[in-house]
Design a protein around this motif. Structure first.
Motif, short mmCIF file in Angstrom:
data_model
loop_
_atom_site.label_atom_id
_atom_site.label_comp_id
_atom_site.label_asym_id
_atom_site.label_seq_id
_atom_site.Cartn_x
_atom_site.Cartn_y
_atom_site.Cartn_z
N LYS A 1 -1.75 24.20 2.53
CA LYS A 1 -1.24 23.65 3.78
C LYS A 1 -2.39 23.49 4.76
N ILE A 2 -2.24 22.54 5.68
CA ILE A 2 -3.22 22.42 6.77
C ILE A 2 -2.91 23.50 7.78
N CYS B 1 12.68 22.85 11.41
CA CYS B 1 13.61 23.56 12.29
C CYS B 1 13.74 22.85 13.64
N GLN B 2 14.82 23.14 14.34
CA GLN B 2 15.10 22.47 15.60
C GLN B 2 14.02 22.72 16.64
N SER B 3 13.45 23.93 16.64
CA SER B 3 12.43 24.26 17.64
C SER B 3 11.19 23.38 17.46
N GLU B 4 10.84 23.08 16.21
CA GLU B 4 9.68 22.22 15.95
C GLU B 4 9.96 20.79 16.40
N ILE B 5 11.19 20.35 16.19
CA ILE B 5 11.59 19.01 16.66
C ILE B 5 11.51 18.94 18.17
N GLU B 6 11.98 19.98 18.83
CA GLU B 6 11.95 20.01 20.30
C GLU B 6 10.52 20.02 20.83
N ALA C 1 0.84 -1.20 0.00
CA ALA C 1 0.00 0.00 0.00
C ALA C 1 0.88 1.25 0.00
N ALA C 2 0.45 2.28 -0.71
CA ALA C 2 1.24 3.51 -0.82
C ALA C 2 0.42 4.71 -0.35
N HIS C 3 1.12 5.68 0.26
CA HIS C 3 0.45 6.85 0.82
C HIS C 3 1.20 8.14 0.46
N VAL C 4 0.45 9.25 0.48
CA VAL C 4 1.02 10.59 0.51
C VAL C 4 0.51 11.23 1.79
N SER C 5 1.41 11.84 2.55
CA SER C 5 1.03 12.39 3.86
C SER C 5 1.53 13.81 4.04
N ILE C 6 0.95 14.49 5.03
CA ILE C 6 1.32 15.85 5.39
C ILE C 6 1.22 15.98 6.90
N LEU C 7 1.88 16.98 7.47
CA LEU C 7 1.76 17.20 8.91
C LEU C 7 0.60 18.15 9.20
N LYS C 8 -0.07 17.86 10.29
CA LYS C 8 -1.13 18.73 10.81
C LYS C 8 -0.83 18.90 12.29
N GLY C 9 -0.21 20.01 12.65
CA GLY C 9 0.25 20.18 14.02
C GLY C 9 1.30 19.14 14.33
N HIS C 10 1.07 18.36 15.37
CA HIS C 10 2.00 17.29 15.74
C HIS C 10 1.46 15.92 15.37
N LYS C 11 0.67 15.89 14.30
CA LYS C 11 0.13 14.64 13.78
C LYS C 11 0.45 14.52 12.29
N VAL C 12 0.41 13.29 11.79
CA VAL C 12 0.54 13.03 10.37
C VAL C 12 -0.85 12.74 9.83
N ILE D 1 9.26 16.49 20.78
CA ILE D 1 9.88 15.73 21.86
C ILE D 1 9.26 16.11 23.20
N ALA D 2 9.04 17.41 23.41
CA ALA D 2 8.48 17.90 24.67
C ALA D 2 7.06 17.38 24.89
N GLU D 3 6.35 17.14 23.81
CA GLU D 3 4.98 16.63 23.92
C GLU D 3 4.96 15.18 24.40
N GLY D 4 6.12 14.51 24.26
CA GLY D 4 6.23 13.14 24.75
C GLY D 4 6.32 12.12 23.64
N LEU D 5 7.32 11.25 23.72
CA LEU D 5 7.49 10.19 22.73
C LEU D 5 6.82 8.92 23.26
N SER D 6 5.52 8.93 23.27
CA SER D 6 4.76 7.82 23.85
C SER D 6 5.00 6.53 23.07
N PRO D 7 5.26 5.44 23.77
CA PRO D 7 5.49 4.16 23.09
C PRO D 7 4.19 3.52 22.62
#
Length: 261
Positions: free
Chosen positions: A260-261, A153-158, A104-115, A161-167
């Motif tokens: 953009k979303i 950018c690094q701030s978006e990555i942070e 299966a193939a997809h095209v995706s975009i970010l919406k806030g901190h979700k895909v 991470i700050a939101e939590g890398l839930s397993p």
């Protein structure tokens, strides 16, 4: 007049909040649960749900009495997704990718901190994938999210991470330093491969769709059973995914700038 406007605004706000409660993890609610989540009384929640049912935005199970999203939501969702320029040109690219890989193939975009999956072409080889157009997934446990975030950018990555890398499984990356190293590896290799990180038994490969300036808004991915997307096939499959992402970049950025979303 002003009082009526405030009341109308409050009703609209409550309606939109109510619809946002529904997701893949919580697809159904009782009337009491909706009232509690919204913080309103019985008469208010009854009026809101009845109106939404009449318009087809909510449906109610006759046995359990629980509410779920109705068919009108699907029509709106399809209409919104169709406005993305990339959805007008990605179908043949994804079709070719499915034929080449069998997945299966997809095209995706970010919406806030979700895909968000904008488009999906199913595999001819049946696999019970928990994905569909419009579905949202966490960035940190989803390959498409990782390959887009890797070029942010690094701030978006942070923030992610700050939101939590839930397993989601025992294979989900949970440590910030390992997460950053994963993003660095993606930028170096041009793709991301994951095995069992979001759902056990399923693997995926994703690549960024880059503009001429190197900006990444979209990602292309394949997904399927880990028994088929094996480490031994990563080199072969990743090339197909990266080629598809490159082809989509050429097609897309020759058009007007995508929404953009």
């Amino acid at each position: 007049m002003e009082i009526n406007q405030k009341k109308s605004s409050s009703t609209l706000g409550n309606t939109l909040r109510l619809l946002n409660f529904f997701n893949m993890n919580e697809p159904e609610f009782t009337l009491s649960e909706l009232a509690e989540k919204l913080g309103v009384g019985h008469s208010t929640i009854h009026r809101l749900t009845m109106t939404l049912m009449q318009e087809g935005f909510l449906a109610r199970d006759l046995v359990t009495k629980k509410f779920r999203l109705g068919s009108s939501i699907l029509a709106v969702e399809k209409t919104i997704l169709s406005y993305y320029d990339i959805c007008q040109i990605s179908h043949p690219v994804l079709e070719k990718l499915v034929q080449e890989t069998g997945e299966a193939a997809h095209v995706s975009i970010l919406k806030g901190h979700k895909v968000v999956y904008l488009q999906k072409i199913d595999s001819p080889n049946y696999a019970h994938l928990l994905s569909h157009e419009g579905k949202e997934n966490p960035i940190h446990a989803t390959n498409t999210g990782l390959v887009i975030l890797a070029y942010r950018c690094q701030s978006e990555i942070e923030e992610v991470i700050a939101e939590g890398l839930s397993p989601y499984t025992s294979h989900t990356i949970k440590h910030p330093q390992q997460f950053k190293e994963r993003l660095t590896k993606i930028r170096k290799e041009g793709y991301s491969y994951s095995k069992d990180e979001l759902h056990l038994g399923f693997s995926s490969i994703a690549a960024p769709v880059k503009s001429s300036s190197g900006k990444v808004t979209y990602a292309v991915s394949i997904a399927g059973p880990s028994s088929r997307i094996t480490p031994y096939r990563v080199q072969e499959l990743s090339k197909a995914v990266m080629d598809a992402a490159d082809e989509l970049a050429i097609r897309n950025y020759g058009n007007k700038r995508a929404m953009k979303i």
